[in-house]
Scaffold this active site. Structure first.
Site, PDB file in Angstrom:
ATOM      1  N   SER A  65     -17.382   4.103  -1.202  1.00 24.23           N
ATOM      2  CA  SER A  65     -16.087   3.626  -1.678  1.00 24.23           C
ATOM      3  C   SER A  65     -16.284   2.428  -2.585  1.00 24.23           C
ATOM      4  O   SER A  65     -17.011   1.483  -2.227  1.00 24.23           O
ATOM      5  CB  SER A  65     -15.194   3.214  -0.500  1.00 24.23           C
ATOM      6  OG  SER A  65     -14.054   2.529  -1.004  1.00 24.23           O
ATOM      7  N   ASP A 173       2.366  11.532   7.522  1.00 25.55           N
ATOM      8  CA  ASP A 173       1.651  10.876   6.427  1.00 25.55           C
ATOM      9  C   ASP A 173       0.831  11.868   5.610  1.00 25.55           C
ATOM     10  O   ASP A 173       0.859  11.873   4.384  1.00 25.55           O
ATOM     11  CB  ASP A 173       0.722   9.796   6.978  1.00 25.55           C
ATOM     12  CG  ASP A 173       1.474   8.754   7.782  1.00 25.55           C
ATOM     13  OD1 ASP A 173       2.715   8.744   7.730  1.00 25.55           O
ATOM     14  OD2 ASP A 173       0.805   7.957   8.474  1.00 25.55           O
TER      15      ASP A 173
END
Ligand code: ADP
Ligand code: MG
Length: 384
Positions: A65, A173
């Site tokens: 990331s 979500d």
């Protein structure tokens, strides 16, 4: 070459097979209803998690990331196990959990190189975790020709978060991130997972939906979700229904009168009235009357604050300051105890309301909130 593809190339020494995007979300109405088989109504944000991904077939999974320190995490797909130190130790559990959940579902994922970066604020109740899971699931779906639909990918992503990472979230979500469409809110029935896109074109009505990230997270919230969930289940048992969704709004007062426990009464009142607020918001949007949604949002906030008791001083401050400055309505969104609130307002009042919220936070000596406009955006898709 895009920036993310270039970053992937520097990390892994080759161009990615593709680049995918998946958004964060806010929930317009329908809070604490998902574990009661109820209704929710999220919309996707323009903020997205991006993933550059290449398939590999040697059992190796490499994860990186741009947004966290710590370099490349290298794992073996056949050694992934839920709730291990990886799951508790950080961000890599989210994409690794998706690989695990796909393999558990019988899909022969044999490795990947993944590089992610995201504009979804983390830990603000805007589902940066779901965005990360869904973007991973979609990329692998495409690269491995799995043929899974967007709602099926959402189920895989939820399984990753529940069983691998260990967070007991509902299905909202991930479904929002996978299935929302531009200019719409998504009406989702969390019992049978049926969905409908409800028109919510703010710009066409000269309206704005502000998201106010309070940038606080009170520790009180940690056990509260489980406690509310347990209380709602106790309420359903006491009323002899499968879930509180099965209590019709028309019989709410009769139901409440039969409940001796004051705490359970408050929880039941919130859930049953909140499902009714979802119905009312849908009726208003279908009738092209989005301004009238505002007071329903404020009513929902009062219910979360007074009956479910999951708000906090900062969220109440946003709602009070926004409404005092002329907003159509406002409410906390997400789990509460911090995180974000939403404000529905005339587009022309955006600056006035923003300043008013900022001033009220400064006066109360609170951390300045982060405020931005939410444009109902599209769900996960391939971009390169
Ligand atoms: P929310 O979903 O409300 O943003 P969560 O606590 O559920 O909050 O998820 C946040 C976590 O998701 C982060 O702590 C991190 O582990 C992971 N995450 C989200 N976005 C990224 C990113 N861009 N890079 C790495 N990890 C991320
Ligand atoms: Mg999350």
């Amino acid at each position: 070459m895009s920036r993310i593809a270039a970053a992937f190339g520097e990390l892994y020494g080759a161009e990615p097979d593709g680049v995918w995007a998946a958004p964060g979300r806010v929930n317009l109405i329908g809070e604490y209803t998902d574990f009661n088989d109820g209704f929710v109504m999220p919309l996707a944000l323009p903020h997205t998690a991006l993933a550059a991904v290449s398939r590999r077939d040697d059992g190796v999974l490499r994860l990186h990331s741009a947004d966290v320190d710590g370099g490349v995490v290298q794992l073996r797909t056949d050694e992934l196990a839920p709730l291990t130190p990886l799951a508790h130790g950080g961000w890599a559990a989210y994409p690794a959990g998706v690989v695990w959940a796909l393999r558990e579902a019988g899909h022969a994922i044999a490795g990947a190189d993944i590089h992610v970066t995201s504009t979804v604020p983390t830990g603000a109740g805007l589902s940066s975790s779901a965005a990360l899971e869904v973007v991973t699931a979609l990329a692998l779906n495409d690269l491995y020709d799995l043929g899974l639909s967007a709602p099926q990918l959402a189920v895989i992503a939820q399984r990753a978060e529940n069983a691998f990472v260990g967070v007991p979230c509902g299905i909202m979500d991930q479904t929002a991130s996978a299935c929302c469409t531009e200019g719409h809110a998504l009406h989702l029935d969390t019992r049978d997972l049926s969905r409908r896109q409800v028109p919510f074109d703010l710009a066409a009505h000269d309206l704005a939906l502000l998201v106010v990230d309070t940038r606080v997270k009170h520790a009180l919230g940690d056990g509260a979700y489980a406690e509310r969930r347990e209380g709602c289940e106790a309420g359903a048992r006491a009323l002899s229904v499968r879930a509180l969704r099965d209590v019709p709004y028309a019989s709410l007062s009769v139901a409440l009168a039969s409940l001796p426990d004051e705490r359970i009464r408050r929880y039941v009142r919130h859930v049953v009235s909140e499902n009714n607020r979802v119905d009312r918001v849908i009726a208003l949007l279908d009738a092209s009357d989005p301004r009238a949604v505002g007071p329903v949002l404020t009513e929902g906030h009062a219910s979360l604050r007074d009956d479910l008791r999951v708000s906090c001083a900062e969220l109440d401050l946003v709602v009070e300051a926004a409404n005092a400055a002329g907003a159509l309505g406002a409410r906390m969104t997400g789990g509460g105890f911090g995180g974000s609130a939403i404000v529905l307002a005339e587009a022309s009042l955006t600056d006035t309301i923003t300043k008013s919220i900022e001033t009220s936070f400064a006066t109360a000596s609170r951390t300045p909130p982060r405020i931005f406009g939410a444009i109902p955006s599209g769900g996960a898709h391939r971009i390169a």
